[in-house]
Design a protein around this motif. Structure first.
Motif, mmCIF file in Angstrom:
data_model
loop_
_atom_site.group_PDB
_atom_site.id
_atom_site.type_symbol
_atom_site.label_atom_id
_atom_site.label_comp_id
_atom_site.label_asym_id
_atom_site.label_seq_id
_atom_site.Cartn_x
_atom_site.Cartn_y
_atom_site.Cartn_z
ATOM 1 N N GLY A 229 0.929 -1.146 0.254
ATOM 2 C CA GLY A 229 -0.137 0.038 0.567
ATOM 3 C C GLY A 229 0.956 1.387 -0.030
ATOM 4 N N ALA A 230 2.756 1.447 1.031
ATOM 5 C CA ALA A 230 2.876 2.503 1.007
ATOM 6 C C ALA A 230 3.224 2.533 -0.853
ATOM 7 C CB ALA A 230 4.207 2.360 2.331
ATOM 8 N N GLU A 231 3.789 1.398 -1.711
ATOM 9 C CA GLU A 231 4.296 1.637 -3.187
ATOM 10 C C GLU A 231 3.600 2.346 -3.663
ATOM 11 O OE1 GLU A 231 5.428 -2.044 -4.406
ATOM 12 O OE2 GLU A 231 7.040 -2.476 -2.813
ATOM 13 N N ARG A 232 2.029 1.613 -3.416
ATOM 14 C CA ARG A 232 0.982 2.830 -4.339
ATOM 15 C C ARG A 232 0.955 4.039 -4.200
ATOM 16 N NH1 ARG A 232 -1.874 -1.803 -3.833
ATOM 17 N NH2 ARG A 232 -2.859 -0.902 -1.916
ATOM 18 N N VAL A 233 1.133 4.420 -2.826
ATOM 19 C CA VAL A 233 1.269 5.487 -2.923
ATOM 20 C C VAL A 233 1.666 6.649 -2.744
ATOM 21 C CG1 VAL A 233 0.327 6.891 -0.610
ATOM 22 C CG2 VAL A 233 -1.082 5.230 -0.544
ATOM 23 N N PHE A 234 3.129 5.571 -2.002
ATOM 24 C CA PHE A 234 4.647 7.420 -2.529
ATOM 25 C C PHE A 234 5.106 7.094 -3.429
ATOM 26 C CE2 PHE A 234 3.670 6.411 2.218
ATOM 27 C CZ PHE A 234 3.543 8.289 2.417
ATOM 28 N N GLY A 235 5.372 5.946 -4.373
ATOM 29 C CA GLY A 235 5.715 5.418 -5.234
ATOM 30 C C GLY A 235 7.031 4.789 -4.792
ATOM 31 N N TYR A 236 7.716 4.132 -3.741
ATOM 32 C CA TYR A 236 9.030 4.127 -3.901
ATOM 33 C C TYR A 236 8.460 2.275 -3.753
ATOM 34 C CZ TYR A 236 10.824 8.339 -2.877
ATOM 35 O OH TYR A 236 11.491 9.745 -2.740
ATOM 36 N N ARG A 237 9.663 1.478 -4.156
ATOM 37 C CA ARG A 237 9.836 0.515 -4.038
ATOM 38 C C ARG A 237 10.084 -0.373 -2.278
ATOM 39 N NH1 ARG A 237 11.916 -0.046 -9.159
ATOM 40 N NH2 ARG A 237 13.877 -1.353 -7.678
ATOM 41 N N ALA A 238 9.854 -1.161 -2.038
ATOM 42 C CA ALA A 238 10.827 -1.315 -0.379
ATOM 43 C C ALA A 238 12.143 -1.639 -1.003
ATOM 44 C CB ALA A 238 10.325 -2.425 0.094
ATOM 45 N N ASP A 239 12.217 -2.201 -1.727
ATOM 46 C CA ASP A 239 14.326 -2.187 -1.807
ATOM 47 C C ASP A 239 14.484 -0.760 -1.923
ATOM 48 O OD1 ASP A 239 12.488 -1.834 -4.706
ATOM 49 O OD2 ASP A 239 14.347 -3.347 -5.792
ATOM 50 N N GLU A 240 13.749 0.072 -2.531
ATOM 51 C CA GLU A 240 13.894 1.066 -2.845
ATOM 52 C C GLU A 240 13.853 2.465 -1.462
ATOM 53 O OE1 GLU A 240 13.035 2.618 -7.446
ATOM 54 O OE2 GLU A 240 11.654 2.517 -5.722
ATOM 55 N N ILE A 241 13.856 2.418 -0.636
ATOM 56 C CA ILE A 241 12.927 2.840 1.028
ATOM 57 C C ILE A 241 13.208 1.915 1.919
ATOM 58 C CG2 ILE A 241 10.814 2.110 0.590
ATOM 59 C CD1 ILE A 241 12.688 5.916 0.931
ATOM 60 N N VAL A 242 13.514 1.328 2.288
ATOM 61 C CA VAL A 242 13.296 0.225 3.529
ATOM 62 C C VAL A 242 15.031 0.866 3.718
ATOM 63 C CG1 VAL A 242 13.907 -1.450 4.446
ATOM 64 C CG2 VAL A 242 11.792 -1.279 3.370
ATOM 65 N N GLY A 243 14.944 1.377 4.714
ATOM 66 C CA GLY A 243 16.951 1.602 5.732
ATOM 67 C C GLY A 243 16.956 3.607 4.964
ATOM 68 N N GLN A 244 15.959 3.660 4.588
ATOM 69 C CA GLN A 244 15.962 5.843 4.127
ATOM 70 C C GLN A 244 16.220 6.135 5.288
ATOM 71 O OE1 GLN A 244 18.498 6.415 1.232
ATOM 72 N NE2 GLN A 244 18.286 5.063 0.676
ATOM 73 N N PRO A 245 16.450 7.123 5.405
ATOM 74 C CA PRO A 245 15.064 8.207 6.330
ATOM 75 C C PRO A 245 13.913 8.688 6.162
ATOM 76 C CG PRO A 245 16.983 9.672 5.071
ATOM 77 C CD PRO A 245 16.952 8.266 4.703
ATOM 78 N N LEU A 246 12.903 9.209 6.868
ATOM 79 C CA LEU A 246 12.135 8.886 6.980
ATOM 80 C C LEU A 246 11.493 10.397 6.338
ATOM 81 C CD1 LEU A 246 10.564 8.159 10.012
ATOM 82 C CD2 LEU A 246 9.535 6.899 8.054
ATOM 83 N N TRP A 247 12.160 11.590 6.467
ATOM 84 C CA TRP A 247 12.315 12.282 6.063
ATOM 85 C C TRP A 247 12.297 12.943 3.962
ATOM 86 C CZ3 TRP A 247 16.154 13.693 2.379
ATOM 87 C CH2 TRP A 247 17.618 13.329 2.896
ATOM 88 N N LYS A 248 12.604 11.081 2.650
ATOM 89 C CA LYS A 248 12.648 11.295 2.410
ATOM 90 C C LYS A 248 10.886 11.401 1.560
ATOM 91 C CE LYS A 248 16.907 9.162 0.082
ATOM 92 N NZ LYS A 248 17.271 9.090 -0.414
ATOM 93 N N LEU A 249 10.722 11.002 2.356
ATOM 94 C CA LEU A 249 8.656 11.358 2.246
ATOM 95 C C LEU A 249 8.179 12.793 2.445
ATOM 96 C CD1 LEU A 249 7.907 8.108 3.779
ATOM 97 C CD2 LEU A 249 8.266 8.295 1.809
ATOM 98 N N ALA A 250 8.600 13.535 2.763
ATOM 99 C CA ALA A 250 8.128 14.691 2.573
ATOM 100 C C ALA A 250 8.331 15.512 1.723
ATOM 101 C CB ALA A 250 8.813 15.406 4.179
ATOM 102 N N PRO A 251 6.949 16.000 0.475
ATOM 103 C CA PRO A 251 7.115 17.233 -0.009
ATOM 104 C C PRO A 251 8.990 17.577 0.033
ATOM 105 C CG PRO A 251 5.441 17.239 1.482
ATOM 106 C CD PRO A 251 5.987 16.661 2.265
ATOM 107 N N GLU A 252 8.948 18.153 -1.697
ATOM 108 C CA GLU A 252 10.591 18.929 -1.388
ATOM 109 C C GLU A 252 10.756 19.895 -0.304
ATOM 110 O OE1 GLU A 252 12.987 18.378 -2.756
ATOM 111 O OE2 GLU A 252 12.624 16.552 -3.525
ATOM 112 N N ARG A 253 9.700 20.971 -0.278
ATOM 113 C CA ARG A 253 9.170 22.379 0.050
ATOM 114 C C ARG A 253 9.485 21.889 1.587
ATOM 115 N NH1 ARG A 253 4.820 21.938 -1.646
ATOM 116 N NH2 ARG A 253 2.668 21.608 -0.255
ATOM 117 N N PHE A 254 9.674 20.752 2.173
ATOM 118 C CA PHE A 254 9.319 20.663 3.687
ATOM 119 C C PHE A 254 10.555 19.601 4.266
ATOM 120 C CE2 PHE A 254 4.583 21.226 2.652
ATOM 121 C CZ PHE A 254 4.027 21.769 3.116
ATOM 122 N N ARG A 255 11.412 19.561 3.292
ATOM 123 C CA ARG A 255 12.642 18.521 3.847
ATOM 124 C C ARG A 255 13.554 18.304 4.014
ATOM 125 N NH1 ARG A 255 13.566 14.266 -2.006
ATOM 126 N NH2 ARG A 255 11.426 13.335 -1.905
ATOM 127 N N ALA A 256 14.370 20.064 4.657
ATOM 128 C CA ALA A 256 14.781 20.726 5.021
ATOM 129 C C ALA A 256 14.615 20.798 6.156
ATOM 130 C CB ALA A 256 15.403 21.873 4.444
#
Length: 324
Positions: free
Chosen positions: A293-320
């Motif tokens: 379900g997260a793959e469908r909502v955010f567009g990342y596959r599990a092997d791409e996103i697992v281990g990455q920081p949560l801030w990567k899911l935030a919109p670009e303008r809010f990431r900083a």
């Protein structure tokens, strides 16, 4: 009394008489003479000597070895073997190993005196280094962890009540036994005993951790998961004088891990079948789980996103503002 208490064990009366006479001439107190294994054990139990003089069957080293092991192992008595031709190979019969020595027949007063002094000195050194003091013994007896310590040869000199309970060996039976016989640990994955761990510790002079999946095979055959460590007892001069094993029952910990594993597996099955986006993160804010379900909502596959920081899911303008 001007010398050590000595028990002579010899089947031939005339040989026994000569040994006793020589020892008395040297100022030793001969507390008796035994003419058989049974009689020797009874006399030792009744009155503990300082040294055992063993001259049974000059031509039968197997009997000497058996009796030497039984007496030295159970009572930790220094033993002097009277032999026709000493074996200097370092074996337990003949030769000189720790507080086991040998003297040639017929006896030479100077050789006997030197041998007595040496085995008594080695025995005292072994007790000082290998065995805990009375205060320390009481402390080790009181703690919940199991503790077993050995001398330089890997023979047990101390076992506390927790170790008795786990191994099934009471102290009086375990005393003097090789530690591998009492502390019998098995690699559960490979199904083989780890018999050489004590030798490895003494040779390498560094501790070895005992972690899962290890099981202790008790005296009654039951197997108990254990964790702990085996460390060398180092004496002055960096020589290993024994080892100490500290361990505990890991049954509850293993059950807890298994329960947690089952719970995580159940969560994964439920989460994978959910249509909503479900994800988890660790304390550092890194993604640890990502369902379809997260793959469908955010567009990342599990092997791409697992281990990455949560801030990567935030919109670009809010990431900083979330990157710290």
């Amino acid at each position: 009394m001007t010398g050590p208490l000595i028990l002579v064990v010899e089947e031939e009366p005339w040989v026994a008489a000569e040994i006793c006479g020589k020892l008395q001439d040297l100022g030793c107190e001969v507390i008796g003479c035994a003419h058989s294994r049974k009689e020797a054990l009874e006399k030792i139990e009744k009155r503990r000597p300082d040294i055992l003089f063993l001259g049974i069957e000059f031509g039968d080293p197997i009997r000497r070895r058996a009796l030497t092991s039984a007496i030295h192992g159970k009572w930790r008595l220094p033993v002097i073997l009277v032999v026709e031709e000493p074996d200097m190979s370092g074996s337990a019969v003949g030769g000189e190993v720790g507080d086991i020595g040998c003297v040639r027949w017929p006896l030479d007063a100077r050789e006997v005196r030197k041998c007595i002094a040496r085995v008594l000195r080695k025995h005292a050194e072994g007790r000082q280094i290998g065995e805990p003091s009375e205060w320390f013994r009481e402390a080790l007896t009181s703690i919940s962890d199991a503790v077993i310590s050995t001398d330089y040869a890997g023979r047990i000199v101390f076992i506390n009540s927790s170790a008795e309970a786990l191994t099934g060996w009471v102290a009086r039976d375990a005393h003097g036994k090789p530690i591998e016989e009492v502390f019998s640990i098995i690699d559960e994955d490979k199904g083989r005993p780890l018999n050489r761990i004590v030798r490895r510790v003494m040779r390498g002079k560094c501790a070895i951790a005992l972690t899962s999946p290890l099981v202790l095979k008790a005296r009654n055959g039951l197997k108990v998961p254990v964790e702990g460590s085996v460390a060398p007892i180092i004496r002055p001069g960096c020589k290993a004088a024994g080892v100490v094993a500290v361990f505990h029952d890991a049954t509850e910990k293993r059950k807890a891990h298994e329960t947690l594993r089952e719970s995580e597996e159940k969560f994964r099955r439920v989460a994978e079948s959910a249509t909503d986006a479900i994800l988890t993160a660790d304390a550092a804010g890194r993604i640890t789980f990502w369902n379809s379900g997260a793959e469908r909502v955010f567009g990342y596959r599990a092997d791409e996103i697992v281990g990455q920081p949560l801030w990567k899911l935030a919109p670009e303008r809010f990431r900083a503002q979330h990157m710290d």
